[in-house]
Design a protein around this motif. Structure first.
Motif, short mmCIF file in Angstrom:
data_model
loop_
_atom_site.label_atom_id
_atom_site.label_comp_id
_atom_site.label_asym_id
_atom_site.label_seq_id
_atom_site.Cartn_x
_atom_site.Cartn_y
_atom_site.Cartn_z
N LEU A 1 0.85 -1.21 0.00
CA LEU A 1 0.00 0.00 0.00
C LEU A 1 0.88 1.25 0.00
O LEU A 1 0.63 2.21 -0.74
N HIS B 1 2.60 1.69 -3.35
CA HIS B 1 1.67 2.17 -4.36
C HIS B 1 1.38 3.67 -4.17
O HIS B 1 1.42 4.44 -5.12
N GLY B 2 1.13 4.03 -2.91
CA GLY B 2 0.78 5.43 -2.63
C GLY B 2 1.93 6.40 -2.81
O GLY B 2 1.76 7.50 -3.30
N TYR C 1 2.12 5.94 -7.59
CA TYR C 1 1.30 7.11 -7.97
C TYR C 1 2.17 8.28 -8.44
O TYR C 1 1.89 8.86 -9.48
N ILE D 1 1.79 14.76 -3.28
CA ILE D 1 1.85 13.94 -2.06
C ILE D 1 1.64 14.80 -0.82
O ILE D 1 0.89 14.45 0.09
N GLN E 1 -5.46 12.17 3.34
CA GLN E 1 -5.21 10.74 3.60
C GLN E 1 -5.50 10.41 5.07
O GLN E 1 -6.05 9.35 5.37
N GLY F 1 -6.26 0.38 -3.36
CA GLY F 1 -5.77 -0.16 -2.09
C GLY F 1 -6.49 -1.46 -1.76
O GLY F 1 -5.89 -2.44 -1.29
N THR G 1 -5.86 1.97 6.05
CA THR G 1 -4.73 2.36 5.19
C THR G 1 -5.12 2.29 3.72
O THR G 1 -4.78 3.17 2.94
N ARG G 2 -5.85 1.24 3.34
CA ARG G 2 -6.16 1.14 1.91
C ARG G 2 -7.17 2.21 1.49
O ARG G 2 -7.17 2.64 0.33
N VAL H 1 -5.19 5.04 0.42
CA VAL H 1 -4.65 4.83 -0.93
C VAL H 1 -5.76 5.02 -1.97
O VAL H 1 -5.56 5.65 -3.01
N THR I 1 -6.37 8.60 -2.68
CA THR I 1 -5.22 9.22 -3.36
C THR I 1 -5.30 8.91 -4.86
O THR I 1 -5.03 9.77 -5.71
N GLY I 2 -5.70 7.68 -5.17
CA GLY I 2 -5.87 7.30 -6.59
C GLY I 2 -6.94 8.15 -7.25
O GLY I 2 -6.78 8.60 -8.39
#
Ligand code: ASP
Length: 441
Positions: free
Chosen positions: A237, A240-241, A245, A261, A268, A313, A390-391, A394, A397-398
């Motif tokens: 995760l 990826h984040g 990304y 970010i 987030q 995520g 947490t996911r 993510v 964020t996507g």
């Protein structure tokens, strides 16, 4: 540091850290005693009330905000045929990023082999699979029979379809449509103001939600056989984040990913503490338009759509969980089964709303497709709460990243806003920048 000087993000971070620490202290004081007064008065009393107030106030804004901002966005489009192009880009990017996420997860999980040394013998397994909606049902169900009902149920895809049609019709009727648009714009400002007010109480809301979660959770479950599974999901995760990304963003837009970010950080934390992309929509929409500079025409469509159909995520957790459970049960997955996982996990995410824990329901669908025992999901539930949080961070964020990419490609991104570190932080800016077709690319 003087608290006043601390920005909103700083206060939210303090709320998060203090909440986690306070929760863990409570957890050790309560030590499993369900009769404890601490649990009764603090955890299930004060913390619950404050946390629930905060999360329900956010959810209260989701439906009106999505409807109103999407209607404004659609009716401001000079050319409604652009809608098809933007929609096409959004769906392709959302599906592609989910495909990338799950492929990375499957690859890393096959290398790490989280389930090979673990033995869950004697563990109680109880998980009842719920029915996840089929893709065809989702397609058919996109048009609301009754828009009021769709809003009452918070059915995001149906609300999006109704708002798009409503906005297009407004654009087509000329004067009356323009009058109505002014009204909707005013309503939008009011709702955005409410979002801003909520952001100011967010440090307390985040504190209460996290303190309660960690008081109930503790870290006990994270040790033992599930530790490797937990750490693998968490690491992917984060990769990826914070790596994938930024690479996608900078290669498709040439924008500075570090700014992205940084600006996403407090968003987030929100998503992390409320575990729901849907409930986070008001904040994500605000970050995307006011902080990242994506025009409302794009963001009002791509953000709610992403909260519903884009869950990178979640797909990561599903990839690792599939490999983990297969290894645990000594089942060798074929290449075809791996592809099946990618396909089902991606499609499953389209039909399920971004709400807490929905990833496990979708996982049942993936397991059924590849022939893994669905009850085995019961084994990973213990550590799913933290992973869900947490996911979700993510996932949103996507959504914001894809919105930024589309904004840039449609010349609907104000780069001055994107590059300005303080954009959108000042409440006075609430009324500016919204709905402007400012386009500097
Ligand atoms: N809680 C996640 C979200 O809202 C979905 C999930 O993975 O359970 O995005």
């Amino acid at each position: 540091m003087h608290l006043k000087k601390l920005g909103l993000t700083g206060k939210i971070v303090i709320g998060m850290l203090a909440g986690i620490i306070f929760g863990l202290i409570l957890n050790s004081l309560i030590a499993g005693d369900t009769e404890s007064w601490l649990k009764f008065v603090i955890v299930d009393g004060i913390l619950r009330v404050v946390g629930e107030f905060f999360i329900t106030s956010l959810m209260m804004l989701v439906v009106p905000l999505v409807f109103v901002s999407l209607v404004i966005g659609t009716c401001s489009m000079s050319d409604p045929s652009k809608l098809g192009r933007i929609g096409g880009k959004a769906v392709v990017l959302y599906i592609a990023t989910t495909g990338i996420a799950i492929s990375i997860a499957l690859t890393i999980a096959s290398l790490v082999k989280p389930g090979s040394g673990a033995s869950m013998a004697g563990q109680e397994v109880n998980f009842e699979a719920q029915q996840a909606p089929s893709f065809v049902d989702v397609l058919i169900g996109m048009v609301p029979r009754n828009p009021i009902n769709a809003m009452a149920e918070g059915n995001m895809l149906q609300i999006i379809v109704f708002a798009l049609l409503f906005g297009i019709a407004m654009a087509l009727i000329g004067k009356p449509g323009e009058r109505l648009k002014t009204f909707f714009e005013d309503v939008n400002e009011v709702i955005m103001k409410l979002v801003m007010i909520l952001m100011h109480v967010a440090p307390y809301g985040v504190f209460a939600l996290l303190a309660r979660t960690f008081a109930d959770l503790g870290l006990g479950d994270l040790l033992g056989d599930l530790a490797v599974y937990f750490v693998t999901v968490l690491a992917i995760l984060l990769i990826h984040g914070f790596i994938v990304y930024p690479i996608i963003l900078s290669s498709l837009t040439r924008l500075n990913p570090l700014i992205f970010i940084k600006k996403m950080f407090s968003n987030q934390i929100f998503a992390f503490s409320i575990s729901s992309s849907n409930a986070a929509i008001p904040v994500t929409l605000r970050t995307t338009t006011k902080r990242l500079g994506v025009d409302n025409k794009i963001a009002s469509f791509t953000v709610p759509l992403g909260a519903t159909i884009n869950m990178d995520g979640t797909a990561i957790m599903q990839g690792v969980a599939t490999v983990f459970i297969a290894q645990l049960y000594g089942i060798d997955l074929s290449m075809q089964q791996y592809l099946m996982v990618i396909l089902t996990a991606t499609l499953a995410s389209i039909g399920t709303a971004g709400v807490p824990g929905v990833g496990l329901i979708m996982l049942a669908m993936v397991f059924q497709q590849v022939g893994l025992p669905v009850e085995a999901i019961g084994l990973i539930i213990g550590v799913d709460r933290l992973l869900d949080m947490t996911r979700t961070a993510v996932n949103i964020t996507g959504d914001a990243m894809v919105s930024t990419i589309i904004g840039k490609s449609e010349q609907q991104l104000d780069e001055d806003v994107f590059n300005d570190p303080s954009a959108g932080l000042n409440p006075a800016q609430n009324n500016q920048q919204s709905d402007t077709s400012s386009t500097s690319t």
